[in-house]
Write a protein that holds these residues in place. Structure first.
Motif, PDB file in Angstrom:
ATOM      1  N   ASP A 167      -8.076   8.429   7.929  1.00 52.65           N
ATOM      2  CA  ASP A 167      -9.477   8.618   7.533  1.00 52.65           C
ATOM      3  C   ASP A 167     -10.407   7.670   8.293  1.00 52.65           C
ATOM      4  O   ASP A 167     -11.511   8.044   8.670  1.00 52.65           O
TER       5      ASP A 167
ATOM      6  N   ARG B  58      -7.931  -1.715  12.895  1.00 55.49           N
ATOM      7  CA  ARG B  58      -8.915  -1.922  11.830  1.00 55.49           C
ATOM      8  C   ARG B  58      -9.901  -3.039  12.189  1.00 55.49           C
ATOM      9  O   ARG B  58     -11.094  -2.913  11.944  1.00 55.49           O
TER      10      ARG B  58
ATOM     11  N   LYS C  77     -18.325   0.790   6.005  1.00 59.82           N
ATOM     12  CA  LYS C  77     -18.408  -0.439   5.216  1.00 59.82           C
ATOM     13  C   LYS C  77     -17.240  -0.537   4.236  1.00 59.82           C
ATOM     14  O   LYS C  77     -16.920  -1.621   3.760  1.00 59.82           O
ATOM     15  N   ARG C  78     -16.605   0.587   3.955  1.00 58.12           N
ATOM     16  CA  ARG C  78     -15.457   0.622   3.051  1.00 58.12           C
ATOM     17  C   ARG C  78     -14.153   0.836   3.833  1.00 58.12           C
ATOM     18  O   ARG C  78     -13.183   1.404   3.319  1.00 58.12           O
ATOM     19  N   HIS C  79     -14.129   0.370   5.060  1.00 58.49           N
ATOM     20  CA  HIS C  79     -12.998   0.624   5.951  1.00 58.49           C
ATOM     21  C   HIS C  79     -11.663   0.152   5.383  1.00 58.49           C
ATOM     22  O   HIS C  79     -10.634   0.765   5.623  1.00 58.49           O
ATOM     23  N   GLN C  80     -11.667  -0.896   4.604  1.00 50.31           N
ATOM     24  CA  GLN C  80     -10.403  -1.404   4.070  1.00 50.31           C
ATOM     25  C   GLN C  80      -9.820  -0.495   2.994  1.00 50.31           C
ATOM     26  O   GLN C  80      -8.632  -0.550   2.709  1.00 50.31           O
ATOM     27  N   GLU C  81     -10.670   0.349   2.404  1.00 51.32           N
ATOM     28  CA  GLU C  81     -10.212   1.270   1.363  1.00 51.32           C
ATOM     29  C   GLU C  81      -9.656   2.575   1.940  1.00 51.32           C
ATOM     30  O   GLU C  81      -9.036   3.353   1.225  1.00 51.32           O
ATOM     31  N   MET C  82      -9.899   2.814   3.216  1.00 51.34           N
ATOM     32  CA  MET C  82      -9.517   4.083   3.836  1.00 51.34           C
ATOM     33  C   MET C  82      -8.091   4.048   4.363  1.00 51.34           C
ATOM     34  O   MET C  82      -7.606   3.001   4.782  1.00 51.34           O
ATOM     35  N   THR C  83      -7.482   5.219   4.366  1.00 54.56           N
ATOM     36  CA  THR C  83      -6.216   5.342   5.085  1.00 54.56           C
ATOM     37  C   THR C  83      -6.527   5.187   6.568  1.00 54.56           C
ATOM     38  O   THR C  83      -7.681   5.362   7.005  1.00 54.56           O
ATOM     39  N   SER C  84      -5.539   4.875   7.354  1.00 52.49           N
ATOM     40  CA  SER C  84      -5.777   4.718   8.788  1.00 52.49           C
ATOM     41  C   SER C  84      -6.300   6.015   9.402  1.00 52.49           C
ATOM     42  O   SER C  84      -7.212   5.997  10.227  1.00 52.49           O
TER      43      SER C  84
END
Length: 117
Positions: free
Chosen positions: A83, A45, A74-81
Protein backbone atom coordinates in the motif's frame (compact mmCIF):
# COMPACT_ATOMS: atom_id res chain seq x y z
CA UNK A 1 -8.15 25.30 -10.82
CA UNK A 2 -4.49 24.74 -10.03
CA UNK A 3 -1.80 25.25 -12.62
CA UNK A 4 0.82 22.57 -12.05
CA UNK A 5 3.29 24.49 -14.21
CA UNK A 6 3.16 27.25 -11.57
CA UNK A 7 4.11 24.71 -8.92
CA UNK A 8 6.97 23.40 -11.05
CA UNK A 9 8.15 26.93 -11.86
CA UNK A 10 7.52 28.47 -8.43
CA UNK A 11 9.00 25.67 -6.37
CA UNK A 12 12.16 24.92 -8.30
CA UNK A 13 14.28 24.70 -5.15
CA UNK A 14 11.93 22.21 -3.53
CA UNK A 15 11.70 20.16 -6.70
CA UNK A 16 15.49 20.10 -7.03
CA UNK A 17 15.69 18.88 -3.42
CA UNK A 18 13.08 16.26 -4.24
CA UNK A 19 14.93 14.78 -7.25
CA UNK A 20 17.61 12.84 -5.37
CA UNK A 21 15.04 11.79 -2.77
CA UNK A 22 12.79 10.40 -5.50
CA UNK A 23 15.70 8.59 -7.07
CA UNK A 24 16.62 7.02 -3.75
CA UNK A 25 13.01 6.16 -2.89
CA UNK A 26 12.34 4.47 -6.22
CA UNK A 27 15.66 2.61 -6.07
CA UNK A 28 14.77 1.38 -2.59
CA UNK A 29 11.31 0.35 -3.80
CA UNK A 30 12.98 -1.60 -6.59
CA UNK A 31 15.45 -3.25 -4.20
CA UNK A 32 12.63 -4.21 -1.85
CA UNK A 33 10.58 -5.73 -4.65
CA UNK A 34 13.54 -7.85 -5.71
CA UNK A 35 14.44 -8.96 -2.19
CA UNK A 36 11.71 -8.48 0.39
CA UNK A 37 13.87 -8.45 3.51
CA UNK A 38 13.09 -6.47 6.64
CA UNK A 39 16.23 -4.39 6.03
CA UNK A 40 15.15 -3.51 2.48
CA UNK A 41 11.66 -2.67 3.70
CA UNK A 42 13.01 -0.35 6.41
CA UNK A 43 15.29 1.40 3.89
CA UNK A 44 12.37 1.80 1.48
CA UNK A 45 10.10 3.19 4.20
CA UNK A 46 12.78 5.64 5.37
CA UNK A 47 13.42 6.87 1.81
CA UNK A 48 9.72 7.38 1.13
CA UNK A 49 9.27 9.19 4.46
CA UNK A 50 12.15 11.53 3.64
CA UNK A 51 10.71 12.39 0.21
CA UNK A 52 7.25 12.82 1.73
CA UNK A 53 8.50 15.68 3.92
CA UNK A 54 8.92 17.82 0.80
CA UNK A 55 5.69 16.50 -0.72
CA UNK A 56 3.72 17.68 2.34
CA UNK A 57 4.62 21.27 1.44
CA UNK A 58 2.62 21.03 -1.78
CA UNK A 59 -0.66 20.03 -0.11
CA UNK A 60 -2.00 23.61 0.32
CA UNK A 61 -1.46 24.32 -3.38
CA UNK A 62 -3.24 21.38 -4.96
CA UNK A 63 -6.85 20.22 -5.01
CA UNK A 64 -7.90 18.13 -2.01
CA UNK A 65 -8.62 15.17 -4.26
CA UNK A 66 -5.04 15.19 -5.52
CA UNK A 67 -3.53 15.77 -2.09
CA UNK A 68 -5.12 12.74 -0.46
CA UNK A 69 -2.26 10.44 -1.42
CA UNK A 70 0.30 12.85 0.02
CA UNK A 71 -1.83 13.17 3.17
CA UNK A 72 -1.99 9.40 3.41
CA UNK A 73 1.82 9.23 3.43
CA UNK A 74 1.69 10.81 6.89
CA UNK A 75 0.42 7.41 8.04
CA UNK A 76 3.15 5.48 6.23
CA UNK A 77 4.01 3.37 9.26
CA UNK A 78 0.45 2.03 9.40
CA UNK A 79 0.48 0.88 5.76
CA UNK A 80 1.51 -2.45 4.37
CA UNK A 81 4.58 -2.17 2.18
CA UNK A 82 2.47 -2.77 -0.93
CA UNK A 83 0.00 0.00 0.00
CA UNK A 84 2.85 2.39 0.79
CA UNK A 85 4.47 1.81 -2.60
CA UNK A 86 1.20 2.37 -4.46
CA UNK A 87 0.34 5.44 -2.37
CA UNK A 88 3.78 7.00 -2.93
CA UNK A 89 3.71 6.32 -6.66
CA UNK A 90 0.21 7.83 -6.91
CA UNK A 91 1.23 10.92 -4.89
CA UNK A 92 4.05 11.60 -7.35
CA UNK A 93 1.69 11.04 -10.26
CA UNK A 94 -0.94 13.42 -8.81
CA UNK A 95 1.68 16.20 -8.63
CA UNK A 96 2.30 15.81 -12.37
CA UNK A 97 6.01 15.26 -11.84
CA UNK A 98 6.48 13.20 -15.00
CA UNK A 99 9.30 15.47 -16.20
CA UNK A 100 11.31 14.84 -13.05
CA UNK A 101 10.67 11.11 -13.22
CA UNK A 102 11.69 11.09 -16.87
CA UNK A 103 14.91 12.98 -16.01
CA UNK A 104 15.65 10.29 -13.43
CA UNK A 105 14.88 7.48 -15.88
CA UNK A 106 11.81 6.36 -13.92
CA UNK A 107 8.60 5.32 -15.65
CA UNK A 108 5.45 5.68 -13.56
CA UNK A 109 4.86 2.51 -11.63
CA UNK A 110 7.82 0.76 -13.25
CA UNK A 111 9.83 0.08 -10.11
CA UNK A 112 6.84 -0.19 -7.87
CA UNK A 113 5.85 -3.30 -9.83
CA UNK A 114 9.29 -4.85 -9.26
CA UNK A 115 10.55 -4.60 -12.83
CA UNK A 116 14.18 -4.00 -13.64
CA UNK A 117 15.24 -0.31 -13.91
Amino acid sequence: MIDFNKIRNGYGTELNQLKPLLSTAYQNIHDYQLNQTIENEMEMRAAIAEAAIILYGFIPFIPTSKGKYIQALKRHQEMTSFDLIICFDQAIYELHLWTILKELGIKRGKWSRGNQP
